[in-house]
Design a protein around this motif. Structure first.
Motif, mmCIF file in Angstrom:
data_model
loop_
_atom_site.group_PDB
_atom_site.id
_atom_site.type_symbol
_atom_site.label_atom_id
_atom_site.label_comp_id
_atom_site.label_asym_id
_atom_site.label_seq_id
_atom_site.Cartn_x
_atom_site.Cartn_y
_atom_site.Cartn_z
ATOM 1 N N SER A 72 0.894 -1.360 -0.079
ATOM 2 C CA SER A 72 -0.051 -0.304 0.088
ATOM 3 C C SER A 72 1.029 1.218 -0.188
ATOM 4 C CB SER A 72 -1.120 0.151 1.382
ATOM 5 O OG SER A 72 -0.258 -0.036 2.416
ATOM 6 N N THR A 73 2.393 1.418 0.876
ATOM 7 C CA THR A 73 3.159 2.388 0.468
ATOM 8 C C THR A 73 4.336 2.853 -0.481
ATOM 9 O OG1 THR A 73 3.245 1.892 2.413
ATOM 10 C CG2 THR A 73 5.053 3.239 1.841
ATOM 11 N N GLU A 74 3.930 1.674 -1.514
ATOM 12 C CA GLU A 74 4.490 1.842 -2.868
ATOM 13 C C GLU A 74 3.442 2.457 -3.299
ATOM 14 O OE1 GLU A 74 8.339 -2.048 -2.949
ATOM 15 O OE2 GLU A 74 5.826 -2.210 -3.006
ATOM 16 N N GLU A 75 2.132 1.469 -3.357
ATOM 17 C CA GLU A 75 0.841 2.558 -4.610
ATOM 18 C C GLU A 75 0.351 3.884 -4.014
ATOM 19 O OE1 GLU A 75 -2.614 -0.034 -3.580
ATOM 20 O OE2 GLU A 75 -1.587 -2.235 -4.237
ATOM 21 N N ASP A 76 0.605 4.516 -3.036
ATOM 22 C CA ASP A 76 0.110 5.446 -2.552
ATOM 23 C C ASP A 76 1.850 6.779 -3.037
ATOM 24 O OD1 ASP A 76 -1.520 5.221 -1.085
ATOM 25 O OD2 ASP A 76 -0.717 4.982 0.870
ATOM 26 N N LYS A 77 2.557 5.889 -3.507
ATOM 27 C CA LYS A 77 3.614 6.647 -4.180
ATOM 28 C C LYS A 77 3.596 6.717 -5.322
ATOM 29 C CE LYS A 77 8.991 6.853 -4.942
ATOM 30 N NZ LYS A 77 9.888 6.012 -4.785
ATOM 31 N N ILE A 78 2.651 5.918 -6.024
ATOM 32 C CA ILE A 78 2.519 6.069 -7.834
ATOM 33 C C ILE A 78 1.348 6.271 -7.618
ATOM 34 C CG2 ILE A 78 1.627 4.398 -9.312
ATOM 35 C CD1 ILE A 78 5.067 3.973 -8.912
ATOM 36 N N LYS A 79 0.676 6.702 -7.020
ATOM 37 C CA LYS A 79 -0.700 7.680 -7.390
ATOM 38 C C LYS A 79 0.205 9.093 -6.903
ATOM 39 C CE LYS A 79 -4.151 4.042 -6.191
ATOM 40 N NZ LYS A 79 -4.992 3.496 -5.154
ATOM 41 N N ARG A 80 0.783 9.853 -5.731
ATOM 42 C CA ARG A 80 1.545 11.016 -6.366
ATOM 43 C C ARG A 80 2.271 11.419 -6.697
ATOM 44 N NH1 ARG A 80 2.501 8.925 -0.574
ATOM 45 N NH2 ARG A 80 5.018 8.570 -1.596
ATOM 46 N N GLN A 81 2.856 10.347 -7.107
ATOM 47 C CA GLN A 81 3.248 10.803 -8.101
ATOM 48 C C GLN A 81 2.569 10.994 -9.533
ATOM 49 O OE1 GLN A 81 6.330 7.291 -8.742
ATOM 50 N NE2 GLN A 81 7.806 8.340 -7.736
ATOM 51 N N LEU A 82 1.839 9.964 -9.309
ATOM 52 C CA LEU A 82 0.627 10.834 -11.118
ATOM 53 C C LEU A 82 -0.549 11.716 -10.579
ATOM 54 C CD1 LEU A 82 -0.784 7.057 -11.399
ATOM 55 C CD2 LEU A 82 0.790 8.677 -13.392
ATOM 56 N N GLU A 83 -0.849 12.200 -9.586
ATOM 57 C CA GLU A 83 -1.183 13.163 -9.008
ATOM 58 C C GLU A 83 -0.005 14.134 -9.558
ATOM 59 O OE1 GLU A 83 -3.956 14.335 -8.343
ATOM 60 O OE2 GLU A 83 -5.021 12.614 -8.538
ATOM 61 N N TYR A 84 1.247 14.619 -9.407
ATOM 62 C CA TYR A 84 2.008 15.366 -10.020
ATOM 63 C C TYR A 84 2.292 16.386 -10.852
ATOM 64 C CZ TYR A 84 6.458 17.598 -10.083
ATOM 65 O OH TYR A 84 7.934 18.980 -10.380
ATOM 66 N N LEU A 85 2.264 14.665 -11.880
ATOM 67 C CA LEU A 85 2.593 14.492 -13.729
ATOM 68 C C LEU A 85 1.091 15.208 -13.907
ATOM 69 C CD1 LEU A 85 4.547 10.976 -13.719
ATOM 70 C CD2 LEU A 85 4.927 13.823 -14.088
ATOM 71 N N THR A 86 -0.318 15.425 -13.167
ATOM 72 C CA THR A 86 -1.220 15.952 -13.977
ATOM 73 C C THR A 86 -0.765 17.705 -14.014
ATOM 74 O OG1 THR A 86 -2.681 15.875 -11.630
ATOM 75 C CG2 THR A 86 -3.065 13.503 -13.671
ATOM 76 N N ASN A 87 -0.439 17.802 -12.930
ATOM 77 C CA ASN A 87 -0.346 18.913 -13.156
ATOM 78 C C ASN A 87 0.965 20.373 -13.418
ATOM 79 O OD1 ASN A 87 -2.485 19.640 -11.479
ATOM 80 N ND2 ASN A 87 -1.747 18.924 -9.523
ATOM 81 N N HIS A 88 2.621 19.115 -13.382
ATOM 82 C CA HIS A 88 3.634 19.210 -13.727
ATOM 83 C C HIS A 88 3.874 17.946 -15.194
ATOM 84 C CE1 HIS A 88 3.136 20.557 -9.025
ATOM 85 N NE2 HIS A 88 3.453 21.646 -10.134
ATOM 86 N N PRO A 89 3.405 18.956 -16.311
ATOM 87 C CA PRO A 89 4.136 18.076 -17.414
ATOM 88 C C PRO A 89 5.353 17.314 -17.229
ATOM 89 C CG PRO A 89 2.886 19.494 -17.772
ATOM 90 C CD PRO A 89 3.087 19.323 -16.362
ATOM 91 N N ARG A 90 5.933 16.332 -17.242
ATOM 92 C CA ARG A 90 7.453 15.982 -17.164
ATOM 93 C C ARG A 90 7.712 14.763 -18.182
ATOM 94 N NH1 ARG A 90 10.772 17.878 -12.966
ATOM 95 N NH2 ARG A 90 12.323 16.400 -14.297
ATOM 96 N N LYS A 91 8.550 14.733 -18.956
ATOM 97 C CA LYS A 91 8.951 13.092 -19.687
ATOM 98 C C LYS A 91 8.847 12.150 -18.787
ATOM 99 C CE LYS A 91 10.784 11.439 -23.365
ATOM 100 N NZ LYS A 91 11.592 11.484 -24.828
ATOM 101 N N VAL A 92 8.493 10.860 -18.915
ATOM 102 C CA VAL A 92 9.034 10.188 -17.639
ATOM 103 C C VAL A 92 9.147 8.575 -18.222
ATOM 104 C CG1 VAL A 92 7.414 10.908 -15.254
ATOM 105 C CG2 VAL A 92 6.092 9.988 -17.197
ATOM 106 N N ASP A 93 10.169 7.786 -17.163
ATOM 107 C CA ASP A 93 10.108 6.580 -17.676
ATOM 108 C C ASP A 93 8.812 5.257 -16.409
ATOM 109 O OD1 ASP A 93 11.443 3.859 -18.739
ATOM 110 O OD2 ASP A 93 13.513 4.435 -18.057
#
Length: 149
Positions: A72-93
């Protein structure tokens, strides 16, 4: 004779209820050819359409045996990163489990759309199930992963 055979004989050998139709001659259709016996048998095999389904399930089970599930901790981290990317477009791997191949794959690109209801993240021409994402790394301008993301 045992009880089971007596019951079967009583049920299947008593034709008293059908005497009124027993003497009626069989009517052969003039419009339709008679169905061959093999086709007639197939109509009474309702699960024939599911033939090969168990093989497909076994293959998918083997594919999913390679998938690593996040806590659940890792899932929450992924969700936070995705939320960040919706507001701050960055190229990701993105490292994600591909349902079709049964293996982990990488995708480099920009997040286009995030659909929480469907549980999917859209990247250019690829839609990824959010729960299949294992790792998100921000990329620098030269496409190498940025440390600390």
């Amino acid at each position: 004779m045992d009880e089971k055979k007596l019951i079967e004989q009583k049920i299947f050998n008593n034709t008293d209820d059908y005497q009124d139709i027993m003497a009626i001659p069989y009517h052969h259709s003039k419009r339709h050819l008679p169905m061959n016996q093999l086709d007639r048998a197939f109509q009474f095999a309702p699960f024939g359409a599911l033939e090969g389904f168990s093989d497909l399930i076994q293959q998918k089970t083997k594919d999913y045996a390679r998938k690593k599930y996040l806590n659940s901790t890792e899932e929450d981290k992924i969700k936070r990163q995705l939320e960040y990317l919706t507001n701050h477009p960055r190229k990701v791997d993105i490292s994600y489990f591909n349902d079709e191949s049964g293996y982990y794959e990488h995708l480099k690109g920009y997040l286009q759309k995030l659909d929480w209801k469907k549980g999917r993240a859209e990247f250019e021409d690829t839609s990824i199930v959010i729960l299949n994402i294992r790792l998100i790394q921000l990329l620098n301008n030269n496409d190498s992963p940025k440390k600390g993301s």
